[in-house]
Write an enzyme that holds these catalytic residues in place. Structure first.
Site, short mmCIF file in Angstrom:
data_model
loop_
_atom_site.label_atom_id
_atom_site.label_comp_id
_atom_site.label_asym_id
_atom_site.label_seq_id
_atom_site.Cartn_x
_atom_site.Cartn_y
_atom_site.Cartn_z
N GLU A 102 19.40 -32.43 59.42
CA GLU A 102 17.71 -32.66 58.93
C GLU A 102 17.34 -34.05 59.21
OE1 GLU A 102 17.70 -30.47 55.56
OE2 GLU A 102 18.15 -32.50 54.26
N CYS A 156 13.38 -40.36 57.74
CA CYS A 156 14.79 -40.38 57.08
C CYS A 156 15.67 -39.45 58.04
CB CYS A 156 14.36 -39.62 55.68
SG CYS A 156 16.12 -39.22 54.87
N CYS A 177 28.56 -33.67 52.99
CA CYS A 177 29.08 -34.90 52.25
C CYS A 177 30.08 -34.43 51.54
CB CYS A 177 27.89 -35.45 51.48
SG CYS A 177 28.30 -36.85 50.96
N CYS A 217 28.16 -35.68 44.82
CA CYS A 217 27.41 -36.04 43.51
C CYS A 217 26.73 -34.86 42.95
CB CYS A 217 26.33 -36.87 44.07
SG CYS A 217 26.67 -38.56 44.81
N CYS A 248 23.32 -33.31 44.14
CA CYS A 248 22.87 -33.04 45.37
C CYS A 248 23.15 -31.97 46.20
CB CYS A 248 23.28 -34.47 45.91
SG CYS A 248 23.02 -34.65 47.70
N CYS A 301 17.44 -34.61 49.74
CA CYS A 301 18.71 -34.48 50.95
C CYS A 301 19.31 -33.23 51.21
CB CYS A 301 19.50 -35.70 50.99
SG CYS A 301 20.56 -35.90 49.78
N1 SAH Z 1 24.76 -40.95 50.59
C1 SAH Z 1 23.67 -41.52 50.55
C2 SAH Z 1 22.41 -41.48 51.35
C3 SAH Z 1 21.84 -39.63 51.29
S1 SAH Z 1 21.23 -39.16 49.49
C4 SAH Z 1 23.29 -41.89 49.10
O1 SAH Z 1 23.79 -41.25 48.36
O2 SAH Z 1 22.67 -42.69 48.91
C5 SAH Z 1 19.98 -39.83 49.62
C6 SAH Z 1 19.29 -40.15 48.43
O3 SAH Z 1 18.90 -38.68 47.98
C7 SAH Z 1 19.95 -40.72 47.31
O4 SAH Z 1 19.58 -41.66 46.46
C8 SAH Z 1 20.38 -39.54 46.64
O5 SAH Z 1 21.01 -39.90 45.22
C9 SAH Z 1 19.18 -38.74 46.58
N2 SAH Z 1 19.17 -37.26 45.95
C10 SAH Z 1 20.34 -36.31 45.95
N3 SAH Z 1 20.00 -35.27 45.74
C11 SAH Z 1 18.79 -35.34 45.05
C12 SAH Z 1 18.02 -34.55 44.05
N4 SAH Z 1 18.31 -33.34 43.82
N5 SAH Z 1 16.76 -35.23 43.78
C13 SAH Z 1 16.30 -36.36 44.19
N6 SAH Z 1 17.27 -37.14 44.82
C14 SAH Z 1 18.28 -36.69 45.20
FE1 SF4 Z 2 26.44 -37.59 49.46
FE2 SF4 Z 2 24.44 -36.38 48.27
FE3 SF4 Z 2 26.06 -38.01 46.81
FE4 SF4 Z 2 24.22 -39.03 48.90
S1 SF4 Z 2 23.87 -38.13 46.93
S2 SF4 Z 2 26.70 -39.47 48.42
S3 SF4 Z 2 24.41 -37.18 50.28
S4 SF4 Z 2 26.54 -36.07 47.59
#
Ligand code: SAH
Ligand code: SF4
Length: 358
Positions: free
Chosen positions: A92, A113, A120, A124, A127, A344
């Site tokens: 996406e 974006c 991934c 995290c 996420c 994301c």
């Molecule tokens: N992997 C990279 C880039 C993709 S994630 C990273 O982690 O930076 C992009 C952003 O979306 C990151 O800052 C991540 O922490 C945030 N993100 C992921 N899940 C989220 C959620 N449930 N609510 C808000 N931001 C979120």
């Molecule tokens: Fe991967 Fe989501 Fe963590 Fe970014 S925030 S590193 S996309 S698991």
């Protein structure tokens, strides 16, 4: 041997191939014009190139183009594009207008974006992208094409995207070998013509790759997904903190800052009861000062199947105020696109689950 995609090639590489074919150099310029200004999706569109050359190009290179699987959101609001790639994988891109069209006036400045991986591997805890694990890296052209395909759909032939953030699905610095060529192509005067300072790479904290990015000649901006200002808090929600604890991560950020000047943003999503305690504000402020970084507070988005909640608005504002009292340049993101699952990975996950139910 598989053919390379034409949008993974540099101007120099195309020039060399055209020299071998004894094609005049203006043909290179015509081709590049079709690829980047024309956002061509097929060789047939390149009507001022001789048919014989188009055929030769088609035999030598692929010309991938993503298929639009789903589009959400109205023009002048946050829009999500779900793409189906050649192997069926779904990724996406999210298009965000610079000023939300409060009064319905059109906005011609946008941030896009883009994704860099299918899924991934970093897992995290908050996420959606990591929920189903990692599938594969995106190729150079699959990263580049997200920009071009959105601009083509938005129409007008002009520039719709002024800012690029590498914050979609995936960990960009884990796909360094394809990310950097893609960013160089998007930045090149013969390619996407996007200023390096208009491109922000977001990482969950791959310290060695941050140092490597610092050594690149381009002035890309860096956003670090911090989400915790102590190892204890960060480690609870980001498994990568075990591999690269804060000491190592911040040393890499410091190196980046020293090489590039003021170009770091610390992303901090606020999760109720996890990292929104005011005890996190002083260590976060110390880090921000040391790195001369801005802090971007983002109330976390609800992800189906995950327990995390965003703090109350009062708690969000209190955290912001605590940072401001310590003279940190901080902003609190008041929602754009939350309603259409702009965090994301969420659109892909929902769509895949919907397909699975069918
Ligand atoms: N992997 C990279 C880039 C993709 S994630 C990273 O982690 O930076 C992009 C952003 O979306 C990151 O800052 C991540 O922490 C945030 N993100 C992921 N899940 C989220 C959620 N449930 N609510 C808000 N931001 C979120
Ligand atoms: Fe991967 Fe989501 Fe963590 Fe970014 S925030 S590193 S996309 S698991």
């Amino acid at each position: 041997m598989t053919r390379p995609d034409i949008r993974s090639q540099t101007e120099r590489e195309i020039q060399r191939q055209f020299e071998v074919w004894r094609e005049p150099s203006y043909r290179v310029r015509q081709l590049l014009h079709w690829l980047y200004a024309g956002r061509a999706a097929s060789w047939d569109e390149m009507t001022n190139l001789p048919k014989s050359l188009r055929q030769r190009l088609g035999e030598t290179y692929t010309l991938a183009w993503p298929e639009l699987a789903r589009r959400q959101g109205a023009r002048d609001t946050t829009q999500k594009f779900l793409w189906r790639l050649a192997d069926g994988a779904l990724i996406e891109s999210v298009l965000i207008p610079a000023s939300p069209a409060l009064y319905g006036e059109p906005s011609d400045r946008h941030t896009l974006c883009v994704s860099t991986q299918v899924g991934c591997a970093y897992g995290c805890k908050f996420c959606a992208s990591g929920l189903d694990g990692w599938k594969r890296h995106l190729r150079v052209e699959e990263i580049v094409n997200q920009v071009l395909a959105v601009e083509r759909l938005e129409g007008g032939g002009g520039r719709t995207i002024n800012n690029l953030v590498i914050m979609g699905m995936g960990e960009p610095l884990a796909n360094y070998e394809n990310l950097l060529p893609a960013l160089r192509i998007l930045n090149a005067p013969w390619g996407g013509k996007l200023g390096a300072r208009k491109i922000t790479v977001s990482t969950s904290g791959l310290a060695p790759q941050i140092r490597r990015l610092a050594d690149e000649p381009q002035q890309f901006r860096l956003a670090v997904s911090l989400h915790g200002a102590t190892d204890q808090t960060r480690g609870r929600i980001m498994p990568i903190n075990k591999k690269y604890p804060l000491g190592e991560l911040t040393a890499a950020c410091e190196y980046y800052q020293e090489k590039k000047g003021r170009m770091i943003t610390l992303e901090y999503i606020l999760i109720a009861g996890v990292n929104d305690g005011l005890d996190q504000a002083p260590p976060l402020a110390r880090l921000a000062h040391r790195l001369r970084a801005r802090v971007n507070l983002i109330p976390c988005n609800k992800v189906e199947g995950l327990p995390w909640e965003r703090p109350s608005e009062a708690a969000q504002e209190a955290f912001l105020a605590a940072l401001e009292r310590q003279k940190v340049a901080a902003t609190l993101r008041r929602e754009k696109g939350g309603e259409i699952d702009a965090a994301c990975g969420q659109l892909r996950l929902k769509t895949e689950r919907m397909f699975q139910r069918l």
